[in-house]
Design a protein around this motif. Structure first.
Motif, PDB file in Angstrom:
ATOM      1  N   VAL A  67       0.814  -1.211   0.000  1.00 31.13           N
ATOM      2  CA  VAL A  67       0.000   0.000   0.000  1.00 31.13           C
ATOM      3  C   VAL A  67       0.853   1.269   0.000  1.00 31.13           C
ATOM      4  CG1 VAL A  67      -1.548   1.402   1.442  1.00 31.13           C
ATOM      5  CG2 VAL A  67      -2.109  -0.973   0.970  1.00 31.13           C
ATOM      6  N   ALA A  68       1.782   1.381   0.945  1.00 31.83           N
ATOM      7  CA  ALA A  68       2.547   2.621   1.096  1.00 31.83           C
ATOM      8  C   ALA A  68       3.354   2.942  -0.158  1.00 31.83           C
ATOM      9  CB  ALA A  68       3.459   2.527   2.314  1.00 31.83           C
ATOM     10  N   ALA A  69       4.057   1.943  -0.696  1.00 34.18           N
ATOM     11  CA  ALA A  69       4.874   2.182  -1.884  1.00 34.18           C
ATOM     12  C   ALA A  69       4.014   2.584  -3.077  1.00 34.18           C
ATOM     13  CB  ALA A  69       5.684   0.930  -2.219  1.00 34.18           C
ATOM     14  N   THR A  70       2.861   1.940  -3.218  1.00 37.13           N
ATOM     15  CA  THR A  70       1.961   2.275  -4.331  1.00 37.13           C
ATOM     16  C   THR A  70       1.426   3.688  -4.184  1.00 37.13           C
ATOM     17  OG1 THR A  70       1.323  -0.055  -4.519  1.00 37.13           O
ATOM     18  CG2 THR A  70      -0.116   1.570  -5.576  1.00 37.13           C
ATOM     19  N   LEU A  71       0.978   4.040  -2.971  1.00 33.56           N
ATOM     20  CA  LEU A  71       0.470   5.393  -2.736  1.00 33.56           C
ATOM     21  C   LEU A  71       1.551   6.443  -2.990  1.00 33.56           C
ATOM     22  CD1 LEU A  71      -1.630   4.794   0.502  1.00 33.56           C
ATOM     23  CD2 LEU A  71      -2.519   5.794  -1.616  1.00 33.56           C
ATOM     24  N   ALA A  72       2.749   6.200  -2.479  1.00 32.51           N
ATOM     25  CA  ALA A  72       3.835   7.168  -2.633  1.00 32.51           C
ATOM     26  C   ALA A  72       4.148   7.400  -4.109  1.00 32.51           C
ATOM     27  CB  ALA A  72       5.070   6.684  -1.890  1.00 32.51           C
ATOM     28  N   ALA A  73       4.158   6.327  -4.907  1.00 31.29           N
ATOM     29  CA  ALA A  73       4.448   6.458  -6.335  1.00 31.29           C
ATOM     30  C   ALA A  73       3.364   7.271  -7.042  1.00 31.29           C
ATOM     31  CB  ALA A  73       4.572   5.071  -6.967  1.00 31.29           C
ATOM     32  N   GLU A  74       2.102   7.034  -6.700  1.00 28.74           N
ATOM     33  CA  GLU A  74       1.011   7.777  -7.331  1.00 28.74           C
ATOM     34  C   GLU A  74       1.027   9.245  -6.909  1.00 28.74           C
ATOM     35  OE1 GLU A  74      -0.766   6.485  -9.767  1.00 28.74           O
ATOM     36  OE2 GLU A  74       0.460   4.698  -9.427  1.00 28.74           O
ATOM     37  N   MET A  75       1.368   9.502  -5.651  1.00 30.24           N
ATOM     38  CA  MET A  75       1.451  10.886  -5.184  1.00 30.24           C
ATOM     39  C   MET A  75       2.569  11.639  -5.905  1.00 30.24           C
ATOM     40  SD  MET A  75       0.821  10.452  -1.086  1.00 30.24           S
ATOM     41  CE  MET A  75      -0.827  10.319  -0.396  1.00 30.24           C
ATOM     42  N   ARG A  76       3.705  10.987  -6.065  1.00 27.00           N
ATOM     43  CA  ARG A  76       4.818  11.634  -6.784  1.00 27.00           C
ATOM     44  C   ARG A  76       4.431  11.941  -8.225  1.00 27.00           C
ATOM     45  NH1 ARG A  76       8.006   7.844  -3.821  1.00 27.00           N
ATOM     46  NH2 ARG A  76       7.961   6.397  -5.606  1.00 27.00           N
ATOM     47  N   ALA A  77       3.604  11.066  -8.810  1.00 24.48           N
ATOM     48  CA  ALA A  77       3.177  11.264 -10.199  1.00 24.48           C
ATOM     49  C   ALA A  77       2.036  12.260 -10.320  1.00 24.48           C
ATOM     50  CB  ALA A  77       2.766   9.919 -10.803  1.00 24.48           C
ATOM     51  N   GLY A  91      -2.861   1.141  10.505  1.00 28.23           N
ATOM     52  CA  GLY A  91      -1.779   1.846  11.182  1.00 28.23           C
ATOM     53  C   GLY A  91      -0.437   1.713  10.481  1.00 28.23           C
ATOM     54  N   GLY A  92      -0.040   0.480  10.134  1.00 26.09           N
ATOM     55  CA  GLY A  92       1.251   0.234   9.509  1.00 26.09           C
ATOM     56  C   GLY A  92       1.434   0.964   8.191  1.00 26.09           C
ATOM     57  N   PRO A  93       0.501   0.832   7.230  1.00 30.20           N
ATOM     58  CA  PRO A  93       0.662   1.536   5.946  1.00 30.20           C
ATOM     59  C   PRO A  93       0.793   3.049   6.102  1.00 30.20           C
ATOM     60  CG  PRO A  93      -0.987  -0.183   5.728  1.00 30.20           C
ATOM     61  CD  PRO A  93      -0.638  -0.116   7.189  1.00 30.20           C
ATOM     62  N   ARG A  94       0.052   3.649   7.040  1.00 25.23           N
ATOM     63  CA  ARG A  94       0.158   5.102   7.217  1.00 25.23           C
ATOM     64  C   ARG A  94       1.546   5.489   7.727  1.00 25.23           C
ATOM     65  NH1 ARG A  94      -3.693   7.720  11.481  1.00 25.23           N
ATOM     66  NH2 ARG A  94      -1.996   7.084  12.869  1.00 25.23           N
ATOM     67  N   ARG A  95       2.077   4.719   8.680  1.00 21.59           N
ATOM     68  CA  ARG A  95       3.419   5.025   9.193  1.00 21.59           C
ATOM     69  C   ARG A  95       4.476   4.816   8.111  1.00 21.59           C
ATOM     70  NH1 ARG A  95       0.887   3.157  14.004  1.00 21.59           N
ATOM     71  NH2 ARG A  95       1.202   0.956  13.461  1.00 21.59           N
ATOM     72  N   GLU A  96       4.306   3.786   7.280  1.00 17.01           N
ATOM     73  CA  GLU A  96       5.248   3.547   6.192  1.00 17.01           C
ATOM     74  C   GLU A  96       5.187   4.687   5.176  1.00 17.01           C
ATOM     75  OE1 GLU A  96       4.439  -0.265   4.501  1.00 17.01           O
ATOM     76  OE2 GLU A  96       4.471  -1.256   6.445  1.00 17.01           O
ATOM     77  N   LEU A  97       3.983   5.179   4.910  1.00 18.91           N
ATOM     78  CA  LEU A  97       3.811   6.277   3.959  1.00 18.91           C
ATOM     79  C   LEU A  97       4.488   7.542   4.485  1.00 18.91           C
ATOM     80  CD1 LEU A  97       2.489   6.985   1.244  1.00 18.91           C
ATOM     81  CD2 LEU A  97       0.425   7.627   2.509  1.00 18.91           C
ATOM     82  N   ALA A  99       7.025   7.603   6.515  1.00 23.60           N
ATOM     83  CA  ALA A  99       8.470   7.373   6.456  1.00 23.60           C
ATOM     84  C   ALA A  99       9.023   7.597   5.050  1.00 23.60           C
ATOM     85  CB  ALA A  99       8.785   5.955   6.918  1.00 23.60           C
ATOM     86  N   LEU A 100       8.180   7.433   4.040  1.00 22.98           N
ATOM     87  CA  LEU A 100       8.593   7.665   2.659  1.00 22.98           C
ATOM     88  C   LEU A 100       8.541   9.135   2.284  1.00 22.98           C
ATOM     89  CD1 LEU A 100       6.795   4.642   0.925  1.00 22.98           C
ATOM     90  CD2 LEU A 100       9.262   4.935   1.254  1.00 22.98           C
ATOM     91  N   GLY A 101       8.120   9.985   3.231  1.00 18.87           N
ATOM     92  CA  GLY A 101       8.094  11.424   3.001  1.00 18.87           C
ATOM     93  C   GLY A 101       6.894  11.909   2.218  1.00 18.87           C
TER      94      GLY A 101
END
Length: 361
Positions: A67-77, A91-97, A99-101
């Motif tokens: 989830v986090a990696a997919t969301l971060a990639a879409e946000m950057r795009a 909880g986990g995916p939000r904290r990972e997101l 951490a990815l800035g």
């Protein structure tokens, strides 16, 4: 909401897309397996063509660990105005997101409390979420526009919004979803090496308990890997109950009257606590479960038999509250348990007998 991008076309993603497309939203579909996206598109869930520009809402329907990696990639795009996921752990995916800035103001974690034991786009259904709770986990950082988009999504899917803290949600689903999956699988696992004669005795009770054991193991490993602590905590309590129950059952074998009485008391205690817990499970329309009367009807395994029962109940002016089907082993017949208001039971039984149905007392 006019446009949406659904990433992940399994059961939940395809069902979201079908609901949105059915209500006039232009839905774009994407999956790591293009065949799944094409299948969902063929079902009427949208188009597998990429959007020409940013959409209103991106819905990420991938396993929790992605989830986090997919969301971060879409946000950057810059894929959308707002972003949400529908994973069963929050909880986990939000904290990972974080951490990815990523910019958390554009994101809200959500979880529709609906599903099936089957997976994949072909299991999708536009009415999967009708009347079901849909958890939203906004934070103080969540932009109001993003929250409103999430609420609009829930409304378009005809679900019921429930606002919770992300970690509180994870503890709750450990109790009401994740642990039941494991318990169901553990009970079903006892059947794998059981004698065929024993298995032929399976009735409705074992079918009820093991229904969700048919779920995809790979999917559940992903889910449980994202929420192991809370699930382990619940299982620890169940393990304590199991140990006490085993001890009580052994005591029932004792020649000592006092030990047998203690064993019976221990069994009664766990059964009564089970009664009390079951009474808290919401029933129809979210209210406390009602005590329905069962009218049991013998039916043959022929097309249209269930429809005839419901039609005859309607002609008698009786509302069917619930229904359960118990199949007869080795026979082309079964027993349909029609659940109705206690006052309506004799009316329904008389009406069905009059129309030629065989009623079991």
């Amino acid at each position: 909401m006019r446009t949406a991008l659904v990433i992940g076309t399994g059961l939940i993603g395809t069902s979201v897309a079908l609901a949105l497309a059915g209500r006039g939203v232009t839905v774009h579909l994407r999956d790591h397996d293009p065949t799944r996206a094409r299948t969902a598109a063929a079902l009427g869930a949208g188009t597998d063509e990429e959007p020409a520009g940013p959409v209103d809402l991106a819905v990420v329907a991938v396993p929790p660990t992605h989830v986090a990696a997919t969301l971060a990639a879409e946000m950057r795009a810059g894929a959308a105005r707002g972003y949400l996921d529908v994973a069963s752990v929050k909880g986990g995916p939000r904290r990972e997101l974080a951490a990815l800035g990523a910019d958390l103001s554009a994101y809200i974690g959500t979880h529709p409390m609906a599903g099936k034991e089957r997976s994949g786009p072909l299991a999708g259904s536009a009415d999967l979420f009708d009347g079901r709770p849909w958890v939203l986990t906004p934070t103080r950082d969540t932009d109001t526009e993003v929250l409103n988009l999430a609420l609009e999504l829930v409304a378009l899917c005809r679900a019921v919004p429930v606002v919770m803290d992300a970690d509180a949600h994870d503890r709750a689903v450990a109790l009401v979803s994740h642990t039941p999956q494991l318990i169901s699988s553990m009970v079903a696992a006892r059947l794998e090496t059981a004698d065929e004669t024993d298995v032929r005795l399976c009735g409705q009770g074992i079918r009820d308990v093991t229904r969700i054991a048919a779920s995809d193991p790979a999917m559940w490993v992903e889910i449980l890997s994202a929420n192991p602590g809370p699930v382990a905590d619940v299982l620890s309590g169940i393990a304590a109950d199991l140990a006490e129950t085993v001890e009580s059952l052994r005591a029932l074998q004792s020649a000592d009257d006092e030990k047998r009485q203690g064993g019976a008391a221990g069994i009664e205690d766990v059964l009564r606590r089970g009664n009390a817990g079951r009474e808290r499970v919401p029933g129809k329309h979210g209210a406390a479960p009602a005590a329905y009367e069962i009218v049991a009807v013998h039916v043959s395994d022929q097309p249209g038999e269930l429809a005839r029962i419901f039609a005859d109940a309607g002609r008698a002016g009786v509302n069917v509250e619930d229904v359960r089907i118990e199949h007869a082993t080795g026979q082309q017949a079964g027993l349909v348990q029609v659940m109705v208001d206690p006052a309506a039971a004799p009316v329904l039984a008389a009406a069905l007998r009059e129309r030629g149905w065989s009623i079991r007392q």
